[in-house]
Design a protein around this motif. Structure first.
Motif, mmCIF file in Angstrom:
data_model
loop_
_atom_site.group_PDB
_atom_site.id
_atom_site.type_symbol
_atom_site.label_atom_id
_atom_site.label_comp_id
_atom_site.label_asym_id
_atom_site.label_seq_id
_atom_site.Cartn_x
_atom_site.Cartn_y
_atom_site.Cartn_z
ATOM 1 N N TRP A 38 0.815 -1.201 0.000
ATOM 2 C CA TRP A 38 0.000 0.000 0.000
ATOM 3 C C TRP A 38 0.856 1.262 0.000
ATOM 4 O O TRP A 38 1.888 1.301 0.652
ATOM 5 N N GLN A 39 0.397 2.286 -0.706
ATOM 6 C CA GLN A 39 1.068 3.582 -0.638
ATOM 7 C C GLN A 39 0.844 4.149 0.758
ATOM 8 O O GLN A 39 -0.260 4.030 1.314
ATOM 9 N N LEU A 40 1.900 4.738 1.323
ATOM 10 C CA LEU A 40 1.832 5.216 2.698
ATOM 11 C C LEU A 40 2.056 6.719 2.789
ATOM 12 O O LEU A 40 2.803 7.299 1.998
ATOM 13 N N GLN A 41 1.436 7.325 3.794
ATOM 14 C CA GLN A 41 1.665 8.721 4.150
ATOM 15 C C GLN A 41 3.001 8.797 4.890
ATOM 16 O O GLN A 41 3.511 7.774 5.355
ATOM 17 N N THR A 45 0.667 5.792 7.824
ATOM 18 C CA THR A 45 -0.712 5.365 7.596
ATOM 19 C C THR A 45 -0.942 5.222 6.098
ATOM 20 O O THR A 45 -0.254 5.832 5.281
ATOM 21 N N ARG A 46 -1.913 4.401 5.734
ATOM 22 C CA ARG A 46 -2.193 4.160 4.318
ATOM 23 C C ARG A 46 -2.761 5.405 3.645
ATOM 24 O O ARG A 46 -3.608 6.093 4.201
ATOM 25 N N GLU A 47 -2.284 5.631 2.410
ATOM 26 C CA GLU A 47 -2.829 6.707 1.592
ATOM 27 C C GLU A 47 -4.140 6.211 1.000
ATOM 28 O O GLU A 47 -4.239 5.048 0.586
ATOM 29 N N LEU A 48 -5.149 7.063 0.934
ATOM 30 C CA LEU A 48 -6.470 6.660 0.454
ATOM 31 C C LEU A 48 -6.836 7.399 -0.823
ATOM 32 O O LEU A 48 -6.432 8.544 -1.028
ATOM 33 N N PRO A 54 -7.695 2.176 0.339
ATOM 34 C CA PRO A 54 -6.226 2.208 0.257
ATOM 35 C C PRO A 54 -5.750 2.099 -1.198
ATOM 36 O O PRO A 54 -6.373 1.419 -2.013
ATOM 37 N N ARG A 56 -3.065 0.795 -3.832
ATOM 38 C CA ARG A 56 -2.029 -0.228 -3.997
ATOM 39 C C ARG A 56 -0.776 0.401 -4.614
ATOM 40 O O ARG A 56 -0.868 1.338 -5.396
ATOM 41 N N THR A 57 0.382 -0.139 -4.280
ATOM 42 C CA THR A 57 1.637 0.373 -4.830
ATOM 43 C C THR A 57 1.939 -0.220 -6.206
ATOM 44 O O THR A 57 2.659 0.384 -6.980
#
Length: 172
Positions: A38-41, A45-48, A54, A56-57
């Motif tokens: 998942w892409q993260l902040q 925390t997960r980027e939405l 969420p 996906r990377t």
């Protein structure tokens, strides 16, 4: 050892083997060793996305593309100075780095996660002058099926007078 466990040792390009390269290592290196699922902040925390889901990377297309980068790796010969018992009975060299066999590599450009290209050392068509591929005396490397031609042969293309231009490899 990773080449064995993650099954990319001895994988050849699709052009040579007729099969898509094994995707196991490409998936694991992205999921476990680099970017995760998942892409993260910055705070972890997960980027939405706009719907609150969420992001996906990577997706299956990225895995297939990255798998092509892990072709052509082969073990080197076992060392004679290591006892057979230490190697086990498989007679494989698990100590030295694998060697890259250029003829087994997928030589085509690979798309990165952001729709650019993973560095292949060649300019993009958009970076070249218009119709530069038609330049008289241009040197090209011929790629063909194994055994059909010598893959290392270099040809100089000289169009015959009055012949139609060859199809453009880049949008002209």
């Amino acid at each position: 050892i990773m080449g064995d466990w993650l099954t990319y040792e001895g994988v050849r390009s699709r052009a040579l083997s007729g099969k898509f390269p094994d995707e196991n290592y490409a998936r694991e290196i992205m999921q476990l060793f680099t970017i995760g699922l998942w892409q993260l902040q910055p705070d972890g925390t997960r980027e939405l996305d706009g719907d609150g889901k969420p992001i996906r990377t990577y997706d299956d297309h990225d895995i297939v593309t990255f798998a092509r980068a892990w072709t052509g790796f082969h073990r080197v010969a076992p060392r004679a100075n290591i006892a057979q018992e230490e190697r086990g009975n498989n007679n494989k060299n698990s100590i030295d780095p694998m060697r890259i066999e250029p003829d087994d590599r997928d030589f085509l450009p690979k798309i990165d996660l952001y729709d650019g290209f993973i560095g292949d050392g060649y300019p993009l068509c958009t970076d070249l002058p218009p119709r530069s591929f038609l330049r008289r005396g241009g040197t090209f490397v011929r790629r063909a099926s194994p055994g059909e031609f010598d893959d290392r042969a270099t040809d100089v293309l000289e169009p015959e007078r009055g012949s139609p231009p060859p199809p453009a490899p880049c949008a002209a």
